[in-house]
Write a protein that holds these residues in place. Sequence first.
Motif, PDB file in Angstrom:
ATOM      1  N   GLY A  46      -5.953   5.135  -4.648  1.00  0.00           N
ATOM      2  CA  GLY A  46      -5.274   4.203  -3.751  1.00  0.00           C
ATOM      3  C   GLY A  46      -3.914   4.660  -3.258  1.00  0.00           C
ATOM      4  N   SER A  47      -3.463   5.877  -3.629  1.00  0.00           N
ATOM      5  CA  SER A  47      -2.170   6.391  -3.167  1.00  0.00           C
ATOM      6  C   SER A  47      -2.276   6.868  -1.722  1.00  0.00           C
ATOM      7  CB  SER A  47      -1.734   7.572  -4.040  1.00  0.00           C
ATOM      8  OG  SER A  47      -1.516   7.149  -5.355  1.00  0.00           O
ATOM      9  N   LEU A  48      -1.133   7.072  -1.096  1.00  0.00           N
ATOM     10  CA  LEU A  48      -1.118   7.582   0.271  1.00  0.00           C
ATOM     11  C   LEU A  48      -1.694   8.997   0.333  1.00  0.00           C
ATOM     12  CD1 LEU A  48       2.361   6.455   1.577  1.00  0.00           C
ATOM     13  CD2 LEU A  48       0.165   5.729   2.432  1.00  0.00           C
ATOM     14  N   ARG A  93      -5.245  -1.005  -3.075  1.00  0.00           N
ATOM     15  CA  ARG A  93      -6.228  -0.105  -2.482  1.00  0.00           C
ATOM     16  C   ARG A  93      -6.508  -0.608  -1.082  1.00  0.00           C
ATOM     17  NH1 ARG A  93      -9.041   3.288  -6.396  1.00  0.00           N
ATOM     18  NH2 ARG A  93      -8.039   2.877  -8.358  1.00  0.00           N
ATOM     19  N   ARG A  94      -7.338   0.057  -0.376  1.00  0.00           N
ATOM     20  CA  ARG A  94      -7.562  -0.264   1.028  1.00  0.00           C
ATOM     21  C   ARG A  94      -8.550  -1.416   1.222  1.00  0.00           C
ATOM     22  NH1 ARG A  94      -6.396   3.457   5.492  1.00  0.00           N
ATOM     23  NH2 ARG A  94      -7.160   2.417   7.335  1.00  0.00           N
ATOM     24  N   GLY A 101       1.603   2.214  -3.242  1.00  0.00           N
ATOM     25  CA  GLY A 101       0.436   2.576  -4.035  1.00  0.00           C
ATOM     26  C   GLY A 101      -0.047   1.441  -4.926  1.00  0.00           C
ATOM     27  N   CYS A 140      -4.103  13.861  -1.637  1.00  0.00           N
ATOM     28  CA  CYS A 140      -3.573  12.671  -2.301  1.00  0.00           C
ATOM     29  C   CYS A 140      -2.132  12.950  -2.767  1.00  0.00           C
ATOM     30  CB  CYS A 140      -4.456  12.312  -3.497  1.00  0.00           C
ATOM     31  SG  CYS A 140      -3.850  10.878  -4.395  1.00  0.00           S
ATOM     32  N   ARG A 158       0.828  -1.209   0.000  1.00  0.00           N
ATOM     33  CA  ARG A 158       0.000   0.000   0.000  1.00  0.00           C
ATOM     34  C   ARG A 158       0.860   1.255   0.000  1.00  0.00           C
ATOM     35  NH1 ARG A 158      -3.527  -3.022   3.771  1.00  0.00           N
ATOM     36  NH2 ARG A 158      -5.367  -3.582   2.555  1.00  0.00           N
ATOM     37  N   LYS A 159       1.972   1.206   0.715  1.00  0.00           N
ATOM     38  CA  LYS A 159       2.883   2.358   0.727  1.00  0.00           C
ATOM     39  C   LYS A 159       3.420   2.655  -0.670  1.00  0.00           C
ATOM     40  CE  LYS A 159       4.537   2.080   5.484  1.00  0.00           C
ATOM     41  NZ  LYS A 159       5.696   1.850   6.347  1.00  0.00           N
ATOM     42  N   TYR A 204      -5.521   6.181   2.719  1.00  0.00           N
ATOM     43  CA  TYR A 204      -5.298   5.997   1.293  1.00  0.00           C
ATOM     44  C   TYR A 204      -6.397   6.689   0.507  1.00  0.00           C
ATOM     45  CZ  TYR A 204      -2.012   2.601   2.985  1.00  0.00           C
ATOM     46  OH  TYR A 204      -0.972   2.010   3.640  1.00  0.00           O
TER      47      TYR A 204
END
Length: 158
Positions: free
Chosen positions: A130-132, A33-34, A30, A150, A27-28, A125
């Motif tokens: 879905g980016s941090l 997604r969450r 990207g 974002c 996730r970090k 996110y």
Amino acid sequence: MFSAQLTCSECQWRTVCGEEQVAKRLRKLGLLRRAAEPPVEMLQELLISHGSQLKCDQCEAVGLAVSDPAVDEFDEAGDWQQAILCEVCRKPISEERLEFMPKATRCVKCQSAEDRGEVEEEFDYCPKCGSLMELRTSRGGGITRYKLFCTGSPSCRV
């Protein structure tokens, strides 16, 4: 249960990550997604294909080697591998704990905190890409001065 060993070629740091830890690292980058529980097959494939983009927790070098911890149980000399580090505090897990629970990824202190329900830092996110998300100040005043932005592409305006 899925687990992977990540090793830094620069400083020889290594850790064993379970499904949750692998998902956090992806996730970090990207790449996920969450989703609450992504499929294990997806985690394995993403980790294999993008392991070279992961950063070392100790020296910040990019490019971790991904391997199966069961295969790397013994080093070339036949001795036990180097100390396994806790996934939360990065301190070595005691030999007694590893003897009792060989697949442990957290030290007693961090596992106790988890069992008590103390939550470690969660990342936000972007619901769109879905980016941090990053907390920044905006032009407003007061409490509305701080907003999540974002960190993905400039075209994503969340």
